[in-house]
Design an enzyme around this catalytic site. Structure first.
Site, PDB file in Angstrom:
ATOM      1  N   ARG A  88       0.864  -1.187   0.000  1.00 10.02           N
ATOM      2  CA  ARG A  88       0.000   0.000   0.000  1.00 10.02           C
ATOM      3  C   ARG A  88       0.893   1.228   0.000  1.00 10.02           C
ATOM      4  O   ARG A  88       1.455   1.573   1.040  1.00 10.02           O
ATOM      5  CB  ARG A  88      -0.864   0.030   1.260  1.00 10.02           C
ATOM      6  CG  ARG A  88      -1.704  -1.202   1.452  1.00 10.02           C
ATOM      7  CD  ARG A  88      -2.442  -1.124   2.773  1.00 10.02           C
ATOM      8  NE  ARG A  88      -2.981  -2.432   3.108  1.00 10.02           N
ATOM      9  CZ  ARG A  88      -2.689  -3.113   4.208  1.00 10.02           C
ATOM     10  NH1 ARG A  88      -1.887  -2.615   5.125  1.00 10.02           N
ATOM     11  NH2 ARG A  88      -3.211  -4.304   4.415  1.00 10.02           N
ATOM     12  N   ASP A  98       1.724   5.131   0.136  1.00  9.49           N
ATOM     13  CA  ASP A  98       1.079   6.291   0.761  1.00  9.49           C
ATOM     14  C   ASP A  98       0.622   7.307  -0.284  1.00  9.49           C
ATOM     15  O   ASP A  98       1.070   7.277  -1.425  1.00  9.49           O
ATOM     16  CB  ASP A  98       2.085   7.037   1.663  1.00  9.49           C
ATOM     17  CG  ASP A  98       2.644   6.173   2.770  1.00  9.49           C
ATOM     18  OD1 ASP A  98       1.939   5.261   3.244  1.00  9.49           O
ATOM     19  OD2 ASP A  98       3.807   6.422   3.172  1.00  9.49           O
ATOM     20  N   ARG A 118      10.163   5.972   4.324  1.00  7.50           N
ATOM     21  CA  ARG A 118      10.229   7.428   4.498  1.00  7.50           C
ATOM     22  C   ARG A 118      10.866   7.802   5.841  1.00  7.50           C
ATOM     23  O   ARG A 118      11.592   8.795   5.929  1.00  7.50           O
ATOM     24  CB  ARG A 118       8.830   8.029   4.363  1.00  7.50           C
ATOM     25  CG  ARG A 118       8.306   7.925   2.916  1.00  7.50           C
ATOM     26  CD  ARG A 118       6.830   8.232   2.817  1.00  7.50           C
ATOM     27  NE  ARG A 118       6.533   9.551   3.365  1.00  7.50           N
ATOM     28  CZ  ARG A 118       5.300   9.991   3.597  1.00  7.50           C
ATOM     29  NH1 ARG A 118       4.254   9.205   3.347  1.00  7.50           N
ATOM     30  NH2 ARG A 118       5.110  11.183   4.094  1.00  7.50           N
TER      31      ARG A 118
END
Lengths: 249, 249
Positions: free
Chosen positions: B50, B52, B199
């Site tokens: 998934r 972001d 991230r």
């Protein structure tokens, strides 16, 4: 008042072209607003050319006098701070009093990028012309057609401005056509260009590449001096102003 | 019903991430709408991961059964015709009945691109993290820090989901850091990743590169199992899912 030379990169996607226009957002307008904010009075600049709405530049040149105590680097940093992400001032340099970005330009280099792949180009879709699915173009045919167009000619058939009253004679130094994977890149070098000229040249060369026009037909298009003889105007997003040339001092 | 494997590229700028969500536009949602339109009934697919909101993919993998008489090429062309410009189906291939893009994935490759130049990156501004002006990062320091992070660890400190109840142990195969002009490119290869993990790893490595954290401090961050010990979450637009690995048959 000190005259300056500005070297500017921009993504033209969001703009109604380079040239200052009332009530619409243009690149020149954005830059002039920031310079006026900095100077505390209205500042106007002159661009080397007027790119159409949606056309990009890697190195547009502009010039104009600016009343300021800042150094060229400080002017550049101030401008970049206040300009949006899609306009970048690459250089600010003091220029001779009589330097004018348009009148002093000796030549320009425009690049037109065509994407001919079967699948959509997701990451550079705003910087290329994606041909219709299944459309193929033959670069050798395009090179043959380009050979007719290079040189000094009356390019009236390749001018997008129907009301053009001045001379439509221009000098094209070279048209270089190269293939790079799914891309075809057309590099136009010329002393000057008419409105939409590179886009109409590209649209016409693609007609030749696709087999719908013959290379030798370019002679007729040039001598006919009629916009309807040439091919369609290629879309703006594939076009980028790469360089403006000036005489070395 | 035939199961299919989809290979997908997308520019995530405009989307609220990959995963199907009510009332917002997502990539999975767009693709499922087009497949449902084609099939004449509701079709659901599973993505390998998934991404972001704002994160891109050059090769997301998804899978799911689709009731259709079309060939894989026809499915691909149909999808590309109805999908917007920023989503492209690269491949559609028939898959084994039990193939599941997420459960069968053995590894993933994410790339994070940082821009450290002085001037704004006009043409790839949506695909990089532009560091603050004047910020410099030392890649050698970042490589030393990365050496602590590679391997199987509890990455709870690098997990963006505070409510995460399942195991936060993950295996990182490699972090490759290379400089390319004004760009620093971080390639993360791992068996799996937690929410925001790449991230947060990037944000932490930049803290080290900038000299605000020491490479050896990574040990403390890992053993502390607390999000506050790690650096900030790097912005989404620099991140791209490059590849998903499956076992060769």
């Amino acid at each position: 008042m000190q005259n300056y030379r500005f070297l500017i990169a921009y993504d033209g996607t969001r703009y109604h072209g380079w040239e200052h226009k009332k009530d619409v957002v243009t690149i020149q307008g954005k830059i002039e607003s920031v310079l006026s904010l900095m100077a505390g009075e209205e500042v106007r600049i002159n661009g080397a050319g007027r790119t159409d709405a949606g056309v990009h530049a890697r190195a547009m040149v502009a010039s104009g006098p600016v009343p300021t105590d800042k150094t060229p680097e400080e002017i550049r940093d101030y401008m970049n701070h206040y300009l949006p992400d899609d306009i970048c001032i690459l250089e600010v340099t003091p220029a001779a009093e009589r330097f004018h970005a348009r009148f002093n330009a000796k030549g320009k280099h425009y690049r037109y990028t065509i994407y001919c792949g079967r699948l959509k180009p997701v990451f550079d879709r705003k910087y290329v012309w994606t041909l219709d699915e299944g459309e193929t173009i033959d670069c050798e045919r395009m090179r043959k057609a380009a050979a007719y167009l290079v040189g000094e000619h009356d390019f009236k058939s390749f001018c997008g401005n129907k009301q053009m009253k001045k001379s439509t004679v221009r000098k094209l130094f070279a048209i270089d056509i190269k293939e790079d994977g799914d891309y075809v890149i057309l590099d136009f070098h010329g002393a000057g260009f008419l409105q939409n000229m590179v886009r109409i040249l590209t649209g016409t060369l693609v007609e030749v590449g696709a087999g719908r026009m013959e290379p030798a037909y370019m002679e007729e298009v040039l001598t006919g001096r009629c916009r309807q003889l040439a091919g369609p105007t290629a879309p703006p997003q594939g076009l980028c102003l790469m360089q403006v040339d000036y005489e070395k001092k």
